[in-house]
Design a protein around this motif. Structure first.
Motif, mmCIF file in Angstrom:
data_model
loop_
_atom_site.group_PDB
_atom_site.id
_atom_site.type_symbol
_atom_site.label_atom_id
_atom_site.label_comp_id
_atom_site.label_asym_id
_atom_site.label_seq_id
_atom_site.Cartn_x
_atom_site.Cartn_y
_atom_site.Cartn_z
ATOM 1 N N SER A 136 28.304 39.436 35.946
ATOM 2 C CA SER A 136 28.695 38.869 34.655
ATOM 3 C C SER A 136 30.190 39.076 34.405
ATOM 4 N N ALA A 137 30.727 40.210 34.858
ATOM 5 C CA ALA A 137 32.172 40.448 34.707
ATOM 6 C C ALA A 137 32.955 39.390 35.478
ATOM 7 N N ALA A 138 32.501 39.096 36.694
ATOM 8 C CA ALA A 138 33.202 38.115 37.523
ATOM 9 C C ALA A 138 33.206 36.744 36.849
ATOM 10 N N SER A 139 32.053 36.344 36.304
ATOM 11 C CA SER A 139 32.013 34.997 35.725
ATOM 12 C C SER A 139 32.801 34.939 34.416
ATOM 13 N N LEU A 140 32.769 36.039 33.633
ATOM 14 C CA LEU A 140 33.575 36.065 32.402
ATOM 15 C C LEU A 140 35.067 36.036 32.722
ATOM 16 N N LEU A 141 35.462 36.797 33.757
ATOM 17 C CA LEU A 141 36.878 36.816 34.142
ATOM 18 C C LEU A 141 37.318 35.437 34.616
ATOM 19 N N ARG A 142 36.414 34.738 35.319
ATOM 20 C CA ARG A 142 36.740 33.395 35.788
ATOM 21 C C ARG A 142 37.002 32.483 34.588
ATOM 22 N N ARG A 143 36.203 32.666 33.559
ATOM 23 C CA ARG A 143 36.361 31.822 32.371
ATOM 24 C C ARG A 143 37.724 31.973 31.716
ATOM 25 N N VAL A 144 38.276 33.204 31.746
ATOM 26 C CA VAL A 144 39.595 33.399 31.127
ATOM 27 C C VAL A 144 40.717 33.364 32.172
ATOM 28 N N GLY A 145 40.368 32.922 33.385
ATOM 29 C CA GLY A 145 41.378 32.724 34.425
ATOM 30 C C GLY A 145 41.939 33.998 35.015
ATOM 31 N N LEU A 146 41.148 35.072 35.021
ATOM 32 C CA LEU A 146 41.658 36.347 35.539
ATOM 33 C C LEU A 146 40.775 36.900 36.649
ATOM 34 N N GLU A 147 40.091 35.990 37.387
ATOM 35 C CA GLU A 147 39.123 36.465 38.385
ATOM 36 C C GLU A 147 39.783 37.312 39.472
ATOM 37 N N ASP A 148 41.096 37.104 39.692
ATOM 38 C CA ASP A 148 41.761 37.868 40.755
ATOM 39 C C ASP A 148 42.221 39.246 40.284
ATOM 40 N N LYS A 149 41.974 39.585 39.016
ATOM 41 C CA LYS A 149 42.459 40.870 38.493
ATOM 42 C C LYS A 149 41.371 41.941 38.434
ATOM 43 N N ALA A 150 40.192 41.653 38.936
ATOM 44 C CA ALA A 150 39.065 42.574 38.775
ATOM 45 C C ALA A 150 39.368 43.980 39.291
ATOM 46 N N ASP A 151 40.137 44.074 40.368
ATOM 47 C CA ASP A 151 40.392 45.391 40.947
ATOM 48 C C ASP A 151 41.720 45.984 40.514
ATOM 49 N N ALA A 152 42.428 45.281 39.626
ATOM 50 C CA ALA A 152 43.699 45.811 39.137
ATOM 51 C C ALA A 152 43.436 46.850 38.047
ATOM 52 N N TYR A 153 44.463 47.614 37.727
ATOM 53 C CA TYR A 153 44.384 48.550 36.603
ATOM 54 C C TYR A 153 45.098 47.930 35.409
ATOM 55 N N PRO A 154 44.721 48.324 34.190
ATOM 56 C CA PRO A 154 45.335 47.722 33.004
ATOM 57 C C PRO A 154 46.866 47.746 33.025
ATOM 58 N N ALA A 155 47.458 48.818 33.565
ATOM 59 C CA ALA A 155 48.918 48.927 33.564
ATOM 60 C C ALA A 155 49.581 47.809 34.362
ATOM 61 N N GLN A 156 48.800 47.152 35.239
ATOM 62 C CA GLN A 156 49.382 46.097 36.078
ATOM 63 C C GLN A 156 49.338 44.729 35.412
ATOM 64 N N LEU A 157 48.778 44.662 34.191
ATOM 65 C CA LEU A 157 48.605 43.381 33.514
ATOM 66 C C LEU A 157 49.629 43.192 32.403
ATOM 67 N N SER A 158 49.904 41.929 32.080
ATOM 68 C CA SER A 158 50.769 41.629 30.939
ATOM 69 C C SER A 158 49.947 41.779 29.654
ATOM 70 N N GLY A 159 50.636 41.776 28.522
ATOM 71 C CA GLY A 159 49.950 41.926 27.243
ATOM 72 C C GLY A 159 48.870 40.882 27.020
ATOM 73 N N GLY A 160 49.214 39.625 27.312
ATOM 74 C CA GLY A 160 48.252 38.540 27.106
ATOM 75 C C GLY A 160 47.033 38.694 27.996
ATOM 76 N N GLN A 161 47.301 39.109 29.258
ATOM 77 C CA GLN A 161 46.184 39.334 30.181
ATOM 78 C C GLN A 161 45.310 40.485 29.711
ATOM 79 N N LYS A 162 45.950 41.555 29.223
ATOM 80 C CA LYS A 162 45.185 42.702 28.724
ATOM 81 C C LYS A 162 44.262 42.280 27.594
ATOM 82 N N GLN A 163 44.807 41.483 26.676
ATOM 83 C CA GLN A 163 43.990 41.106 25.529
ATOM 84 C C GLN A 163 42.842 40.183 25.955
ATOM 85 N N ARG A 164 43.085 39.323 26.947
ATOM 86 C CA ARG A 164 41.987 38.488 27.426
ATOM 87 C C ARG A 164 40.903 39.345 28.073
#
Lengths: 240, 244
Positions: free
Chosen positions: A116-144
């Motif tokens: 379910s995480a994978a499909s939700l991430l796909r919906r917000v266009g962040l499927e490639d970030k699943a293994d990243a840590y929050p510090a590696q994301l931009s503000g907008g990505q974090k909020q999504r």
């Protein structure tokens, strides 16, 4: 869906919410606007009891949740919340941020939650970030991701506490887009925001709060074009 | 002049031999080192357990909601914890050890056991403040996020707050370990047979204090250096999630 009866909240001697009664129905998109210090965030945080009301009664789908005997964790599992400062867990990957709650509360197995995480991430266009840590994301990505994390619990209601206020201007759009999509899918939403455009476009009802009270409310078009109270007229003249 | 330098080197060989080799004395140092390490580890375990309890009581007390009736039992324990940390942190370690040995546990013959208790209780007060600081350093938004997802208090602490606090606590806890490791030498003063005790005794028996004392000073130094290395490595691993 939510019934608020005579809700008051004070911090020490300071009265923040003054005897508020309100009803929010399933499917509504309620947008709360108002000057800072008007109590809008506190009101929102009372809805899932992150703040304990000083007085009054709250019920969610017929259950009085201000009753001390109610298992509040069970109730909160059905209400998603998105914060101004994202509050992602920095010690976990994005996938674990999203799957921790559904797995620990036994809503899903780890495999189901990952799916379910994978499909939700796909919906917000962040499927490639699943293994990243929050510090590696931009503000907008974090909020999504924060929105996805709340959605992973399959909530019946989503609470948004100024979700775009901490974002750089160019990232506001991507977060609002996700929220608009969610609104179109029929999610019940309560949104505290300063984005008047969003309030107008998405809100089915707008509440204007000032000094701990709901001063005026109505459908966005009427409220914005024909404000009645001087307080709202004054507020709108400053923000529009 | 050269002669005197040569003489010194010859004599130092003999002195070292007397201090460490003769009669298998090196075994005594190792035995002492074992006791020293044992004292450190057990005192730290006592300290961490005590410290965790005190820290949780004090944090829970401080985090009670403003404007609501305070839990009186928690208030009582909080005062108790406050007295404990104040007394322990306000009096010298050696005085505390003497009080344990000659006042509270004066019938106890096993001085190492007294050492465990004295060092552990002392360490607990410092560890409590370290852990309390660590728990408070985690942003309140983290526990709000956890609770808003429907996680209970314990899951929120276990998966979200404590791992983040641990990262902040680790450097100070490492320092506490190092302090404790060196403070075990105070147990010599109450008759505990740890590393300093053996060095001191051998110094007395051979009428030559320099080699055994410098020897154990080096041992302390080496172990602290190794531990500092390990600690830095562990911290680097824990910081992985902060990397961009």
């Amino acid at each position: 869906m939510i019934d608020v009866k005579n809700l008051s909240k004070s911090f020490g001697d300071h009265l923040v919410l003054d005897n508020i009664s309100e009803h929010i129905s399933s499917g509504e998109k309620v947008v709360i606007i108002g000057p800072s210090g008007s109590g809008k965030s506190t009101f929102l945080r009372c809805l899932n009891l992150l703040e304990t009301p000083t007085e009054g009664e709250l019920s969610f789908e017929g259950t009085v949740i201000t009753d001390p005997k109610v298992k509040i964790d069970r109730i909160r599992q059905q209400m998603g919340m998105v914060f101004q400062h994202f509050n992602l867990f920095p010690n976990m990957t994005i996938r674990r941020n999203i799957t921790l709650a559904p797995v620990r509360t036994k809503l899903m197995s780890q495999a189901e939650a990952d799916e379910s995480a994978a499909s939700l991430l796909r919906r917000v266009g962040l499927e490639d970030k699943a293994d990243a840590y929050p510090a590696q994301l931009s503000g907008g990505q974090k909020q999504r991701v924060a929105i996805v994390r709340a959605l992973a619990m399959k909530p019946k209601l989503m609470l948004f506490d100024e979700p775009t206020s901490a974002l750089d201007p160019e990232m506001v759009g991507e977060v609002l887009d996700v929220m608009k999509e969610l609104a179109h899918e029929g999610m019940t939403m309560v949104v505290v925001t300063h984005e008047m455009g969003f309030a107008r476009e998405v809100g089915s009802r707008v509440l204007f709060m000032a000094d701990g009270k709901i001063v005026e409310q109505g459908i966005p078009d009427t409220l914005f074009t024909n404000p009645q109270s001087p307080r709202l007229q004054d507020f709108l003249s400053k923000v529009l | 002049m050269f002669q005197s330098i040569i003489d010194w080197f010859v004599s130092i060989g003999l002195r070292l031999d007397k201090a460490f080799i003769e009669g298998g004395r090196w075994k005594l140092y190792l035995q002492g080192l074992g006791i020293t390490l044992e004292l450190t580890v057990i005192a730290l375990v006592i300290g961490v357990v005590l410290g965790l309890v005190v820290a949780v009581i004090r944090t829970a007390h401080d985090q009670q909601r403003v404007g609501r009736r305070k839990n009186p039992l928690l208030g009582f324990f909080n005062v108790l914890c406050h007295i404990y940390t104040t007394v322990i942190r306000g009096t010298p370690m050696l005085v505390q050890l003497f009080i344990w040995t000659f006042v509270i546990l004066k019938t106890e013959r096993n001085k190492i056991l007294v050492g465990f208790i004295g060092l552990g209780v002392n360490s607990g007060a410092y560890v409590a403040e370290i852990i309390r600081g660590g728990l408070m350093s985690v942003d309140v938004g983290q526990s709000e996020a956890g609770r808003s997802l429907g996680l209970n208090y314990f899951d929120t602490m276990r998966y979200i707050i404590i791992p983040q606090a641990f990262k902040n606590i680790l450097p100070s806890l490492g320092n506490e370990f190092i302090t404790l490791f060196k403070d075990t030498s105070l147990v010599q003063a109450i008759g505990g047979m740890e590393m300093l005790y053996y060095a001191y005794t051998i110094g007395g028996r051979t009428f030559d204090y320099m080699p055994p004392l410098i020897g154990i000073a080096l041992m302390y130094l080496i172990i602290v250096a190794i531990f500092t290395r390990l600690q830095a490595k562990l911290e680097r691993r824990l910081r992985e999630s902060d990397r961009r």
